[in-house]
Design an enzyme around this catalytic site. Structure first.
Site, PDB file in Angstrom:
ATOM      1  N   GLU A  18      22.076  50.673  -0.538  1.00 31.64           N
ATOM      2  CA  GLU A  18      20.933  51.499  -0.114  1.00 31.64           C
ATOM      3  C   GLU A  18      20.269  52.134  -1.336  1.00 31.64           C
ATOM      4  OE1 GLU A  18      19.103  52.219   2.289  1.00 31.64           O
ATOM      5  OE2 GLU A  18      20.101  51.857   4.200  1.00 31.64           O
ATOM      6  N   ASN A 148      15.493  56.913   8.137  1.00 28.49           N
ATOM      7  CA  ASN A 148      15.194  55.776   7.271  1.00 28.49           C
ATOM      8  C   ASN A 148      13.698  55.653   7.051  1.00 28.49           C
ATOM      9  OD1 ASN A 148      17.444  54.198   6.215  1.00 28.49           O
ATOM     10  ND2 ASN A 148      18.030  53.819   8.347  1.00 28.49           N
ATOM     11  N   ASP A 198      14.889  49.883   9.059  1.00 28.51           N
ATOM     12  CA  ASP A 198      15.685  50.524   8.007  1.00 28.51           C
ATOM     13  C   ASP A 198      14.772  51.014   6.889  1.00 28.51           C
ATOM     14  OD1 ASP A 198      17.904  51.095   6.104  1.00 28.51           O
ATOM     15  OD2 ASP A 198      19.105  49.960   7.530  1.00 28.51           O
TER      16      ASP A 198
END
Length: 294
Positions: A18, A148, A198
């Site tokens: 991430e 997100n 996401d």
């Protein structure tokens, strides 16, 4: 789904890759394995990868200046010295709540840093979204399950964020000078199936490049929510993109193997790896974080 030239930037498998970002001044990409407590540094000119072990669960960072970064972690925001990796706590972040950790974050053009938190087990509504503005943390939104897709229009007048728990991407009007909301957010995109909304980033033309968790792709949306493109990523759990390269024409995409059964991993040969998509995009540089003393 389009297929574009794609390479593996880093073959190391992230449990939860991430938070990618790119420092154009040094031609260096950075990203995290949140659960693995690792920070990756990739010098693109030499393809040299350095993995930094962390004592905290880091999830994102922003550049302060040539020597420092602001690292977002499960218990606070840390000023990190780039040269030696030393970190000093700058502001606590839900440090009194052991059930939460940080997640997605991105810097607004004004230098304000938006930061999301969530339950460590993705508990319903346990997270929030904050803004670090002039050194002070303000909670913008509560009862978020998985924050997100925090990103901003090039002129700073529009902000985007998602709650992956609801699979909704929101749009909100912002004060361009402060990066703070000027009204209530409204749903822009709702995904009913095929994966989760996401991480995301906005290009120089205002288009939203969004990783689809479980969909193995990058979706491109207009500021009005129109679905324009879908680009294949060679890992099912694609998680977050960032524009890289001196001309910002390529897209770095992280991925993850968190929650995957062994047979799913075998079927997804590149799970957890980090990729570069050659998309000839019109990306843009990430702004620096502005602290109270800056």
């Amino acid at each position: 789904m389009e297929t574009v030239p794609t390479t593996v930037l880093c073959g190391e498998r992230c449990q939860l890759g991430e938070g990618p970002t790119y420092d154009a001044t040094t031609d260096t990409a950075w990203w995290f394995d949140i659960v693995g407590r690792r920070l990756y540094e990739a010098r693109l000119v030499s393809a040299e990868i350095t993995i930094h072990s962390l004592d905290v669960m880091g999830s994102a960072l922003g550049r302060i200046d040539a020597h420092r970064q602001l690292l977002v972690a499960d218990d606070g925001l840390y000023v990190r010295n780039i040269a030696d990796g030393r970190m000093a706590l700058y502001r606590p972040l839900e440090a009194d709540n052991a059930a939460t950790r940080s997640n997605d974050a991105r810097v607004h053009p004004s230098g304000t840093f938006w930061i999301g938190t969530m339950g460590r087990k993705a508990e319903l509504g346990l997270g929030a979204i904050y803004a670090l503005h002039r050194g002070e943390l303000t909670r913008l939104y509560e009862h978020v399950t998985i924050p997100n897709a925090i990103c901003f229009s090039p002129d700073g007048t529009i902000g985007y964020f998602a709650d992956t728990g609801k699979n909704v991407l929101y749009r909100v009007d912002l004060d361009a000078a402060t990066g703070l909301p000027r009204g209530a957010p409204a749903a822009l995109v709702t995904r009913r199936s095929g994966g989760g909304i996401d991480g995301a980033v906005v290009d120089a033309d205002g288009l939203i490049w969004n990783a689809r968790w479980g969909g193995g792709c990058i979706d491109v949306y207009s500021p009005q929510g129109e679905h324009l493109r879908c680009l294949r990523v060679p890992a099912r759990q694609s998680s977050c993109p960032a524009f890289i390269g001196r001309d910002f024409s390529r897209l770095l995409v992280t991925s993850a193997w968190q929650g995957m059964a062994e047979d799913a991993k075998r079927a997804d040969a590149d799970h957890g790896r980090t990729f570069v998509l050659d998309i000839a995009a019109r990306g843009r540089a990430e702004p620096d974080v502005k602290l109270a003393t800056a």
